[in-house]
Every structure is written in structure tokens, then in C-alpha cells.
Design a protein around this motif. Structure first.
Motif, PDB file in Angstrom:
ATOM      1  N   LEU A 167       0.626   9.697   4.230  1.00 12.19           N
ATOM      2  CA  LEU A 167       0.072   8.479   4.817  1.00 12.19           C
ATOM      3  C   LEU A 167      -0.185   8.687   6.303  1.00 12.19           C
ATOM      4  CD1 LEU A 167       2.405   5.848   3.121  1.00 12.19           C
ATOM      5  CD2 LEU A 167       0.119   6.547   2.394  1.00 12.19           C
ATOM      6  N   ILE A 168      -1.388   8.312   6.735  1.00 18.60           N
ATOM      7  CA  ILE A 168      -1.763   8.347   8.153  1.00 18.60           C
ATOM      8  C   ILE A 168      -2.225   6.949   8.524  1.00 18.60           C
ATOM      9  CG2 ILE A 168      -3.264   9.356   9.910  1.00 18.60           C
ATOM     10  CD1 ILE A 168      -3.570  11.817   8.090  1.00 18.60           C
ATOM     11  N   ASP A 224       8.805  -0.033   9.379  1.00 21.16           N
ATOM     12  CA  ASP A 224       9.625  -0.694   8.361  1.00 21.16           C
ATOM     13  C   ASP A 224       9.154  -0.325   6.959  1.00 21.16           C
ATOM     14  OD1 ASP A 224      11.069  -1.895  10.379  1.00 21.16           O
ATOM     15  OD2 ASP A 224      10.040  -3.835  10.221  1.00 21.16           O
ATOM     16  N   ALA A 225       7.833  -0.320   6.763  1.00 21.99           N
ATOM     17  CA  ALA A 225       7.296   0.044   5.449  1.00 21.99           C
ATOM     18  C   ALA A 225       7.617   1.495   5.113  1.00 21.99           C
ATOM     19  CB  ALA A 225       5.789  -0.192   5.428  1.00 21.99           C
ATOM     20  N   ALA A 226       7.527   2.374   6.098  1.00 23.89           N
ATOM     21  CA  ALA A 226       7.863   3.787   5.883  1.00 23.89           C
ATOM     22  C   ALA A 226       9.338   3.937   5.512  1.00 23.89           C
ATOM     23  CB  ALA A 226       7.543   4.594   7.130  1.00 23.89           C
ATOM     24  N   LEU A 247       0.826  -1.206   0.000  1.00 21.91           N
ATOM     25  CA  LEU A 247       0.000   0.000   0.000  1.00 21.91           C
ATOM     26  C   LEU A 247       0.862   1.259   0.000  1.00 21.91           C
ATOM     27  CD1 LEU A 247      -2.762  -1.073   2.547  1.00 21.91           C
ATOM     28  CD2 LEU A 247      -3.000  -0.872   0.059  1.00 21.91           C
ATOM     29  N   PHE A 248       1.934   1.237   0.739  1.00 24.17           N
ATOM     30  CA  PHE A 248       2.826   2.401   0.789  1.00 24.17           C
ATOM     31  C   PHE A 248       3.465   2.630  -0.581  1.00 24.17           C
ATOM     32  CE2 PHE A 248       4.045   3.143   5.510  1.00 24.17           C
ATOM     33  CZ  PHE A 248       2.740   2.962   5.902  1.00 24.17           C
ATOM     34  N   SER A 249       3.954   1.545  -1.199  1.00 22.54           N
ATOM     35  CA  SER A 249       4.666   1.699  -2.481  1.00 22.54           C
ATOM     36  C   SER A 249       3.726   2.156  -3.589  1.00 22.54           C
ATOM     37  CB  SER A 249       5.345   0.387  -2.862  1.00 22.54           C
ATOM     38  OG  SER A 249       4.376  -0.623  -3.158  1.00 22.54           O
ATOM     39  N   CYS A 271       4.924   9.718   7.164  1.00 19.28           N
ATOM     40  CA  CYS A 271       4.029   8.661   7.651  1.00 19.28           C
ATOM     41  C   CYS A 271       3.648   9.016   9.082  1.00 19.28           C
ATOM     42  CB  CYS A 271       4.690   7.294   7.598  1.00 19.28           C
ATOM     43  SG  CYS A 271       3.663   5.973   8.303  1.00 19.28           S
ATOM     44  N   ILE A 272       2.418   9.417   9.273  1.00 22.54           N
ATOM     45  CA  ILE A 272       1.905   9.748  10.602  1.00 22.54           C
ATOM     46  C   ILE A 272       1.306   8.480  11.206  1.00 22.54           C
ATOM     47  CG2 ILE A 272       0.168  11.085  11.870  1.00 22.54           C
ATOM     48  CD1 ILE A 272       0.452  13.226   9.639  1.00 22.54           C
TER      49      ILE A 272
END
Length: 577
Positions: A248-249, A265-267, A239-241, A316-317
Motif C-alpha cells: 500500500l502506498i 491507525d489503519a495500517a 480499503l486496507f482490509s 504501508c508507504i
């Protein structure tokens, strides 16, 4: 170093019919003060040799539509306070509010040591310090596989997987045999930290003989197995990529540090910095990083006051409020009331949780507010962004087949969950008489191979309301009545005990008195006639209480019949005599 595990010196059959009890006749009593019939306010008390060991003391968050104005519900402490001098310790299975949230309240009444894993003790210590109660307790770390004495209790703790790190399964070796209390758990084959549920040790205990199993029932209705926590990380990275230019929240429980680690890790994979928002989230980031539970380098972590330094694609919050709690960060963001984070068109909000039963309406109101602001909202109805921390039926089956207890009490769940867990135990071959579906306040005593269900103790809800606690059921009932508004009628009597003027009607939340002045006037006339009848029917002058009752009856009949509403009604009588 863990103490060596003594053996029983005898072998037992794997069948339930071959199970044996303790070697002495000293009784052990278990009292359930919370968690049997509700999701929350978990508390179990074990009594041995005249002493008490408490396992968990959690809170439950009420539905404000059902119990208005109440902040938390706790286990009732009256029975415990009557035996305060006998309490030797409070063991906390893990760091969720429904298991440790009531610790400050407990310590105000009973000073006692606290026991638990390093993370659980750190979370508890933060609460205790904030409440200025540090002088009422001490903190004692329990390590995986450790066995130690707490008063007369021989306590062993085992690693067990859940949605918060370092959760513990508590085993009490008692004169009546081993008692196993799972706390909240799942059987995750690939947890984020690699720390597996110790089914091997539970099987060994089952071979030696487990007298009583008390096990989490939250997902007893759900077939199959819960997904591994690591599967959520893969979804988050995708989803992040797929959203490189969006802010992103991500919202989840502040205690869900395995989930938070995967968000971080994703951030990091996408070159984003992490900004925790919400008081409990900021505190838990700090505590977890200090303990090494959360791996996040200093250069990737920023405070909310530094948000404007970064473009949306760099942020990324991570915030609290995934349950739609009115005062939590995400609810404030959604309503535009947050002092630092303003919702933006193009935000992606990920709710990495599932609504707790009763919270669904609040959660989806918040989702709608975010959507109105132009945000894309992703929840577990769309993507696999959440997995439960509680065992489903196949995992519960694994637990029972490992433990093979002589007696079983399902705990931690609404009553239908307890009943389904009890049904599973019977399906696995336990005799119906050895499966006990109990409710709060129940007491059982184990002695040798026998178990007796006792009369129990009172275990009502204990309400916490602002800085005061324990409003009674009458106060809660009055609040519920006020949700339909209230009507207050004032009557003035002259020196002869008769009406000196027309009754005065005041109301709030009943109706628009300007638009419906005729209804208010008709109510005043009805009350006046009732007062006159009461005065005329009385041989002596009626007292104020008698007239007040007549006013309330007349007003109640009129309001119910004329408006089909039931506001709270009060009356006052002023006498000029």
C-alpha cells in the motif's frame, strides 16, 4: 494561562441594524497583500496606532505552462519593507504552505517575532532554521482561547478545524471593534483530535459586536457541508482490509497530519509498518511525533532504507506528491526515478487528496504512469479517500449567523469564490454596501461605525526562481516565447557596410533544420534582402541597431507566414568597418 476576557459593559441587538462600532475614533486599516483572487500567497496586514501586525505570509505554486521556471509566487513586500520598523509581529494561522511557506523570505527583509500554535511554530522553525535565519526571529506560542498583546494589538485566538491540526481563528480587538480573520477552516462536528471550532465564542463576539469578518472562501461554490475527517478513516480501514496481500502506498499533503494519523491507525489495524517517504513527509512525522500530534509507536515506524526487510503485505508507504509535483516522491516513483521505491505490479496507490485547480493534468499523467506499471490507483473519484478542509456553503452560513458582522470581506480564494461568498452574505441579510469583494492591494480603514475603501497599494506577484527571486514580467514573457523555440540570425557587414556573407541562421525548438533546410535558406535570403534594402535606403551608413531591427522584422514576418509559428527571434550584427 489565558487572560480574562473583558466585557463591553453593554448589550447589543442580534439584528445587524443594532450593531455598534468601537468606543473611540482611532482608525484601523486593513491591507490585503495576497489571497484575494488566487488560491495561495495569503497575507493580511492590520495597522493600528502606527504599527503593523501581519497575518500569514504564504506561497502560491504556479502552473509551469503559464509561468515557466518559477518555483514559488509570494506576496510583494515593497510596501511592507517601506514600513519595516513598524512591524511588531507575524501571526500564522496554521501550517500550510499557502499561509507560512513564505516566512523565510519575509524574515530576510523584516526581522520580527512569529506567533502561532505549537505545531505551526514547529513547522515554521524548521523552515527558518534550514534557511539559517533563526537570528532574525523568535517563536511565541498561542493557545486556544488565549488573549495577549502584540505591540498595540489586543489579539485573541480561537480553535478552528481545518485539515492541519491546531489551526487558529484570529480575533483582533481594536478601537474600531472586533476584527475576525478565520484563516482556512471548516466546521467539523467530529474532528480526529476532538478539537472543535469555537462557534460559541464567535456567537458571544457577535453579541458584543464584530466590526469586520474576513473569512475563507475556497468552497463558497459548493453546497451542503464538507464530510468529517473521521469519515475518511473508515474508508481507509476498509480499503486496507480488502487488500491484505498488496503493498500500500498512500499519498497526501505532508501537513495533513489528521489524515496521516488515520492512515497510521489503519495500517496498525492490519499489522503493517509505516514508512514515510519524501523530505517534507519525514520531517513532519518527526515534528508531529515530538509534539504528540501524531500517535505512532516506534516499533511501527521505519525508514525508507529498511523497505526490503518487509513483504508487500507488511508495508504501508506514506509519501508526498499527491498533486503530481515533478520533484515529489510519488511522481518520482511513478516515473521509476525514485532511488528507494520502485513501482511494482500489484501495488495499490491511494491518492488521499483532491487536485488543486491547475494541477489536474499533472495528477492524471502520474496516475496513468502508475497504472502502466500495474498499480491499482484509487482517488476521490472512486472512493471517499479525501474530504476538504474548507467550509462549504452551509458551514459558511453557520459562521455568518454566529458572527453577524457589520462589514464582511471574503478572503482566500479565486475571484469567483469570493463573489459567491459575498452573494451568500447578501442572501443572509447583509446590505450590499456592507459586503466588499476586493482584490490584492486593497486597503480599508475602519473608524467608529464607518468603513472607507482606500486607493490601496501595489500587490504584484513576487516570483521566486531557484536561488534568485523576482524575475520581472519581461523575463517571464521571454520564457513563454521560448516555448515555441528561438531563431537567431547573425549578419556580418564588410568595410563598406554591406553583407560580407550570407546571413547565418541558428535555431532551437523551431523546426528540424536538416529536414527543412530549404526553409532555413529561404529565411536567410529574406533577411539578406531586408538588410540590403535598409542599407540602400539610408542616406548615411545605418547603425547596427537599425539593421538589427530590420533583421528581426524580416525574420518575424517570414517565420510567422511560412511556418505559422512564433518562436523568439534575436539578431546580431558584426561590422568589419
Amino acid at each position: 494561562m489565558s487572560a480574562p476576557r473583558p466585557t463591553t459593559g453593554r448589550k447589543r441587538s442580534n439584528s445587524r441594524s443594532g450593531q455598534r462600532g468601537g468606543t473611540t475614533s482611532s482608525p484601523v486599516t486593513v491591507t490585503f497583500l495576497g489571497g484575494l483572487g488566487d488560491v495561495g500567497r495569503n497575507c493580511t496586514v492590520v495597522s493600528q496606532d502606527g504599527k503593523l501586525l501581519v497575518i500569514d505570509f504564504g506561497v502560491m505554486f504556479p502552473d509551469p505552462a503559464v509561468i515557466p521556471g518559477v518555483r514559488q509566487i509570494l506576496p510583494d513586500m515593497e510596501w511592507l519593507k517601506s514600513r519595516a520598523d513598524d512591524v511588531v509581529g507575524l501571526v500564522l494561522t496554521h501550517g500550510h504552505e499557502d499561509h507560512l511557506g513564505g516566512v523565510p523570505h519575509f524574515l530576510r527583509s523584516i526581522a520580527t517575532p512569529l506567533y502561532g500554535s505549537a505545531l505551526t511554530m514547529a513547522l515554521a522553525e524548521h523552515k527558518v532554521t534550514e534557511a539559517q535565519l533563526s537570528h532574525r526571529t523568535s517563536y511565541h506560542l498561542l493557545h486556544d482561547g488565549q488573549r495577549r498583546r502584540i505591540g498595540p494589538f489586543d489579539v485573541e485566538v480561537l480553535p478552528i478545524t481545518h485539515s492541519v491540526p491546531q489551526s487558529l481563528c484570529v480575533v483582533l480587538h481594536t478601537p474600531a471593534g472586533a476584527l475576525v480573520h478565520t484563516g482556512d477552516f471548516k466546521i467539523d462536528p467530529s474532528p480526529v483530535d476532538g478539537r472543535l471550532t469555537d462557534l460559541g465564542r464567535l456567537r458571544a463576539l457577535g453579541d458584543e459586536g464584530i466590526a469586520l469578518l474576513m473569512a475563507d472562501s475556497t468552497n463558497a461554490d459548493r453546497p451542503g457541508r464538507s464530510a468529517s475527517e473521521t469519515e475518511i478513516g473508515a474508508t481507509l480501514r476498509r480499503l486496507f482490509s480488502e487488500r491484505p496481500d498488496r503493498r500500500l502506498i498512500v499519498s497526501c499533503f505532508a501537513s495533513h497530519l489528521h489524515r496521516i494519523q488515520q492512515v497510521c491507525d489503519a495500517a496498525a489495524d492490519e499489522g503493517r509498518v509505516v514508512v514515510p517517504v519524501g523530505r517534507s513527509m519525514v520531517n513532519n512525522f518527526r515534528i508531529a511525533r515530538q509534539l504528540g500530534v501524531l500517535d505512532l509507536p516506534e516499533h511501527a515506524l521505519y525508514g525508507v532504507e529498511q523497505l526490503e526487510r518487509f513483504a508487500p503485505s507488511e508495508l504501508c508507504i506514506v509519501c508526498t506528491g499527491s498533486q503530481g509535483e515533478p520533484g515529489a516522491a510519488l511522481s518520482q516513483i511513478a516515473s521509476g526515478a525514485h532511488s528507494d521505491v520502485t513501482p511494482r505490479d500489484g501495488d495499490t496507490v491511494i491518492l488521499s487528496s483532491h487536485p488543486i485547480p491547475g494541477n489536474e493534468r499533472a495528477v492524471f499523467r502520474m496516475v496513468s504512469r502508475l497504472a502502466r506499471q500495474g498499480a491499482e490507483v484509487i482517488h476521490d473519484g472512486h472512493e471517499m479517500v479525501h474530504t476538504s478542509g474548507h467550509a462549504q456553503r452551509d458551514e459558511l452560513r453557520d459562521l455568518h449567523e454566529a458572527c453577524r458582522p457589520r462589514w464582511f470581506v471574503p478572503i482566500e480564494g479565486e475571484f469567483h469564490m469570493l463573489a459567491r461568498h459575498a452573494q451568500l452574505a447578501r442572501e443572509l441579510g447583509m446590505k450590499a454596501k456592507r459586503v466588499l469583494t476586493l482584490t490584492d492591494g486593497a486597503q480599508i480603514t475602519l473608524k467608529g461605525n464607518e468603513l472607507q475603501v482606500r486607493a490601496g497599494v501595489p500587490a504584484p506577484y513576487h516570483y521566486v526562481d531557484g536561488t534568485l527571486d523576482d524575475p520581472d514580467a519581461e523575463v517571464i514573457g521571454e520564457r513563454l516565447a521560448l516555448t515555441s523555440g528561438f531563431v537567431h540570425v547573425t549578419v556580418v557587414l564588410d568595410t563598406q557596410g554591406r553583407l560580407a556573407a550570407a546571413p547565418d541562421v541558428a535555431s532551437r525548438g523551431w523546426l528540424d533544420t536538416t529536414k527543412h533546410a530549404d526553409v532555413v535558406e529561404a529565411l536567410a535570403d529574406e533577411v539578406a534582402e531586408s538588410v540590403e534594402r535598409t542599407v540602400n535606403a539610408s542616406r548615411a551608413s545605418p547603425d547596427a541597431e537599425e539593421i538589427e531591427r530590420a533583421i528581426r522584422r524580416a525574420a518575424g514576418r517570414f517565420v510567422g507566414t511560412r511556418t505559422q509559428r512564433r518562436p523568439a527571434i534575436s539578431a546580431a550584427v558584426i561590422s568589419l568597418m
